[in-house]
Design an enzyme around this catalytic site. Structure first.
Site, PDB file in Angstrom:
ATOM      1  N   LYS A   1      34.606  26.709  11.975  1.00 36.84           N
ATOM      2  CA  LYS A   1      34.383  26.359  10.805  1.00 36.84           C
ATOM      3  C   LYS A   1      35.480  25.585  10.381  1.00 36.84           C
ATOM      4  CE  LYS A   1      37.113  28.877   8.298  1.00 36.84           C
ATOM      5  NZ  LYS A   1      38.327  28.634   8.180  1.00 36.84           N
TER       6      LYS A   1
ATOM      7  N   PRO B   1      39.964  26.719  19.601  1.00 34.61           N
ATOM      8  CA  PRO B   1      41.562  27.215  19.692  1.00 34.61           C
ATOM      9  C   PRO B   1      41.755  28.410  18.954  1.00 34.61           C
ATOM     10  CG  PRO B   1      41.236  24.877  18.618  1.00 34.61           C
ATOM     11  CD  PRO B   1      39.895  25.438  19.264  1.00 34.61           C
ATOM     12  N   VAL B   2      42.568  29.635  19.524  1.00 34.81           N
ATOM     13  CA  VAL B   2      42.653  30.747  18.929  1.00 34.81           C
ATOM     14  C   VAL B   2      44.032  30.527  17.868  1.00 34.81           C
ATOM     15  CG1 VAL B   2      43.512  32.981  19.458  1.00 34.81           C
ATOM     16  CG2 VAL B   2      42.032  31.642  21.088  1.00 34.81           C
TER      17      VAL B   2
ATOM     18  N   ALA C   1      43.895  29.275  14.747  1.00 38.15           N
ATOM     19  CA  ALA C   1      43.869  27.868  14.530  1.00 38.15           C
ATOM     20  C   ALA C   1      43.366  27.673  12.985  1.00 38.15           C
ATOM     21  CB  ALA C   1      43.369  27.257  15.476  1.00 38.15           C
ATOM     22  N   GLY C   2      42.932  28.697  12.358  1.00 36.13           N
ATOM     23  CA  GLY C   2      42.456  28.247  10.954  1.00 36.13           C
ATOM     24  C   GLY C   2      40.720  27.827  11.193  1.00 36.13           C
ATOM     25  N   LEU C   3      40.146  28.133  12.132  1.00 33.20           N
ATOM     26  CA  LEU C   3      38.905  27.803  12.320  1.00 33.20           C
ATOM     27  C   LEU C   3      37.914  28.751  12.790  1.00 33.20           C
ATOM     28  CD1 LEU C   3      39.834  24.829  15.213  1.00 33.20           C
ATOM     29  CD2 LEU C   3      39.248  24.394  12.925  1.00 33.20           C
ATOM     30  N   ALA C   4      38.291  30.098  12.402  1.00 41.39           N
ATOM     31  CA  ALA C   4      37.407  31.198  12.415  1.00 41.39           C
ATOM     32  C   ALA C   4      36.891  31.643  13.617  1.00 41.39           C
ATOM     33  CB  ALA C   4      36.530  30.898  11.196  1.00 41.39           C
TER      34      ALA C   4
ATOM     35  N   GLY D   1      37.702  33.919  15.817  1.00 47.10           N
ATOM     36  CA  GLY D   1      37.312  35.285  16.060  1.00 47.10           C
ATOM     37  C   GLY D   1      36.045  35.734  15.011  1.00 47.10           C
ATOM     38  N   SER D   2      36.265  35.409  13.865  1.00 49.63           N
ATOM     39  CA  SER D   2      34.751  35.602  12.897  1.00 49.63           C
ATOM     40  C   SER D   2      33.639  35.281  13.624  1.00 49.63           C
ATOM     41  CB  SER D   2      35.280  35.007  11.569  1.00 49.63           C
ATOM     42  OG  SER D   2      36.367  35.281  11.192  1.00 49.63           O
TER      43      SER D   2
ATOM     44  N   ASP E   1      35.264  36.094   6.555  1.00 57.20           N
ATOM     45  CA  ASP E   1      34.826  34.575   7.031  1.00 57.20           C
ATOM     46  C   ASP E   1      33.194  35.058   7.808  1.00 57.20           C
ATOM     47  OD1 ASP E   1      36.637  32.883   5.890  1.00 57.20           O
ATOM     48  OD2 ASP E   1      37.497  32.696   7.752  1.00 57.20           O
TER      49      ASP E   1
HETATM   50  P1  ATP Z   1      40.678  32.703  10.510  1.00 53.84           P
HETATM   51  O1  ATP Z   1      40.257  31.265  10.084  1.00 53.84           O
HETATM   52  O2  ATP Z   1      39.354  33.474  10.373  1.00 53.84           O
HETATM   53  O3  ATP Z   1      41.784  33.098   9.857  1.00 53.84           O
HETATM   54  P2  ATP Z   1      41.806  31.787  12.932  1.00 53.84           P
HETATM   55  O4  ATP Z   1      40.818  30.973  13.454  1.00 53.84           O
HETATM   56  O5  ATP Z   1      43.079  31.357  12.283  1.00 53.84           O
HETATM   57  O6  ATP Z   1      40.763  32.827  12.210  1.00 53.84           O
HETATM   58  P3  ATP Z   1      41.314  33.694  15.271  1.00 53.84           P
HETATM   59  O7  ATP Z   1      41.012  32.577  16.371  1.00 53.84           O
HETATM   60  O8  ATP Z   1      39.925  34.016  14.833  1.00 53.84           O
HETATM   61  O9  ATP Z   1      42.196  32.916  14.129  1.00 53.84           O
HETATM   62  O10 ATP Z   1      42.474  34.612  15.800  1.00 53.84           O
HETATM   63  C1  ATP Z   1      43.250  35.252  15.069  1.00 53.84           C
HETATM   64  C2  ATP Z   1      43.849  36.182  15.841  1.00 53.84           C
HETATM   65  O11 ATP Z   1      42.684  37.416  15.926  1.00 53.84           O
HETATM   66  C3  ATP Z   1      44.147  35.588  17.351  1.00 53.84           C
HETATM   67  O12 ATP Z   1      45.768  35.565  17.274  1.00 53.84           O
HETATM   68  C4  ATP Z   1      43.686  36.962  18.303  1.00 53.84           C
HETATM   69  O13 ATP Z   1      44.856  38.086  18.512  1.00 53.84           O
HETATM   70  C5  ATP Z   1      42.950  37.725  17.042  1.00 53.84           C
HETATM   71  N1  ATP Z   1      41.272  37.953  17.651  1.00 53.84           N
HETATM   72  C6  ATP Z   1      40.627  38.897  17.688  1.00 53.84           C
HETATM   73  N2  ATP Z   1      39.434  38.876  18.126  1.00 53.84           N
HETATM   74  C7  ATP Z   1      39.283  37.613  18.498  1.00 53.84           C
HETATM   75  C8  ATP Z   1      38.386  36.574  18.763  1.00 53.84           C
HETATM   76  N3  ATP Z   1      37.198  37.143  19.307  1.00 53.84           N
HETATM   77  N4  ATP Z   1      38.636  35.499  19.327  1.00 53.84           N
HETATM   78  C9  ATP Z   1      39.920  35.027  18.831  1.00 53.84           C
HETATM   79  N5  ATP Z   1      40.722  35.621  18.556  1.00 53.84           N
HETATM   80  C10 ATP Z   1      40.876  37.042  18.117  1.00 53.84           C
END
Ligand code: ATP
Length: 314
Positions: free
Chosen positions: A11, A99-100, A102-105, A107-108, A141
Site C-alpha cells: 500500500k 521492499p522491507v 519501506a513504508g509500504l506495509a 509485513g502487514s 494497517d
Molecule cells: P508499515 O508501512 O506497516 O510501517 P513497513 O512497510 O515500513 O511497514 P515492513 O516491510 O512491514 O515495514 O517491515 C518492518 C519491519 O518488520 C522489518 O524491519 C522486519 O524486521 C519486520 N517484519 C516482521 N514481519 C515481517 C514480514 N512478514 N515482512 C517484512 N518485514 C517483517
C-alpha cells in the site's frame, strides 16, 4: 493436501495526517490508503505437526515469532484452539517482492494473507469484517490490507471507510536499498517535535475526523480528478523523515521536477512515490530520475493502483 497461494499487495499513503495522542499511546490518524499491484506471494499449507513453520526468501525478514505473518498464524491458533488441534499447524512460505521497512506495509500484507489463508484452510467461514476485527489485534494497517483498494482510515488506522476506488493511475516507487526507517522512530520524533500542534480534547478530535469527509482530496477522488489528487497528496511524517534523510528529500525533489501528477513519501518512508497518467510516462520519469541520481543503491519499481487486497492465486 489442500494448500493456498495468496497475493498480498503493498500500500501507499495518499494522505497521512497526525491529529494527536490517543490514551493507548498510539497516534490518532487520518489516512487515505491505496493498494498497488506490487505484491508478495504467500503459500500456506497444513504442517505435519502442531507447529507454525515460516520460510522467507529475503535475508532481512525474521522467520521467528517476531514475523507478523507468524504472529497472525499464532493468533488464529489461539482464537480457534479446536481447529488448531483438528487441522494441525501451518507451514508458510513468503516470497518477497515488496521492499522491507519501506513504508509500504509489506509485513502487514503478509499477516493479512495468513489470516485469509487460515480461514480457508480451516474452513472457518469468517466474513471480511470478522477477519478485519482479528487483524486489528495484530497491527493498525492489517485490516486495510485484507480489503485493499482505496480507503479512508481513522483511529490508529484500523477504522476503515471505503471511498470510491481509483483506477488507472501508475506509480513509480523509489527506495535506497541501504536506507530503512523504523516506523516507531518516525512517530516518536514527530511527537517530540510537533506535540504542541496536537489536538488534545477528544471531542475536538472527533469533529476534526468528521470533517475529513469534505476534504478536497476525498472530493478529488470521488470525481476521479487525477490532477487534483496529485496536488493534494500529504504526509505529516515527511516533516521529520526528510530532514533526517537528505537523500530521500533530494529524491522527492527530483520527482517533483518531472512531469508527474504528484509525489510524496509513503507512510514512515523512506520510499518515495510519484503518480503518473500512463505506464509510458512512468517509465520515462523513472529513467530521468535514474540518470539524475546515479546511485546503485537506489531501486525503482513501476506499478499501478490495485482495486483489491488479498487475493487467492488460482
Ligand atoms: P508499515 O508501512 O506497516 O510501517 P513497513 O512497510 O515500513 O511497514 P515492513 O516491510 O512491514 O515495514 O517491515 C518492518 C519491519 O518488520 C522489518 O524491519 C522486519 O524486521 C519486520 N517484519 C516482521 N514481519 C515481517 C514480514 N512478514 N515482512 C517484512 N518485514 C517483517
Amino acid at each position: 493436501m489442500q494448500s493456498y497461494s495468496l497475493i498480498a499487495p503493498a500500500k501507499i499513503n495518499l494522505y497521512l495526517e497526525i491529529l494527536g495522542d490517543r490514551p493507548d499511546g498510539f497516534h490518532e490518524l487520518i489516512m487515505i490508503l491505496q493498494s498497488i499491484e506490487l505484491a508478495d506471494r504467500i503459500d500456506i499449507q497444513p504442517s505435519d505437526t502442531q507447529k507454525i513453520y515460516l520460510y522467507c526468501d529475503h535475508p532481512q525478514v525474521p522467520t521467528d515469532e517476531t514475523n507478523l505473518a507468524y504472529r497472525a498464524a499464532q493468533l488464529m491458533c489461539d482464537v480457534f484452539p479446536e481447529m488448531h488441534a483438528n487441522y494441525g499447524g501451518v507451514s508458510i512460505k513468503i516470497t518477497k517482492n515488496i521492499p522491507v521497512a519501506a513504508g509500504l506495509a509489506g509485513g502487514s500484507g503478509n499477516a493479512a494473507a495468513v489470516l485469509v489463508g487460515i480461514n480457508l484452510l480451516w474452513q472457518l467461514g469468517l466474513t471480511q469484517p470478522e477477519l478485519q476485527d482479528l487483524a486489528a489485534k495484530l497491527g493498525s494497517d492489517i485490516p486495510f490490507c485484507i480489503a485493499g483498494g482505496t480507503a479512508m482510515a481513522t483511529g490508529r488506522g484500523e477504522k476503515l471507510d471505503e471511498i470510491k476506488h481509483l483506477n488507472d493511475i501508475w506509480v513509480i516507487l523509489a527506495k535506497y536499498e541501504n536506507i530503512s526507517v523504523a516506523t516507531p522512530w518516525a512517530y516518536q520524533t514527530y511527537r517530540q517535535q510537533y506535540s504542541d500542534t496536537y489536538i488534545r480534547d477528544l471531542t475536538a478530535i472527533k469533529s476534526r475526523t468528521a470533517k475529513i469527509h469534505s476534504r478536497p482530496l476525498v472530493e478529488a477522488i470521488n470525481h476521479q480528478n487525477r490532477q487534483q489528487i496529485g496536488k493534494l497528496l500529504h504526509n505529516d511524517l515527511e516533516k521529520v523523515v526528510l530532514p533526517s534523510y537528505p537523500q530521500v528529500a533530494e529524491l522527492k525533489s527530483a520527482f517533483a521536477a518531472q512531469d508527474v501528477l504528484g509525489t510524496m513519501m509513503s507512510g514512515s518512508g523512506p520510499t518515495v512515490f510519484a503518480l503518473c497518467e500512463s505506464q509510458t510516462q512512468a517509465i520515462a520519469v523513472k529513467d530521468q530520475v535514474r540518470t539524475q541520481i546515479r546511485d546503485p543503491q537506489l531501486k525503482f519499481w513501476v506499478t499501478k493502483f490495485a482495486s483489491s487486497g488479498i487475493q487467492i492465486k488460482l
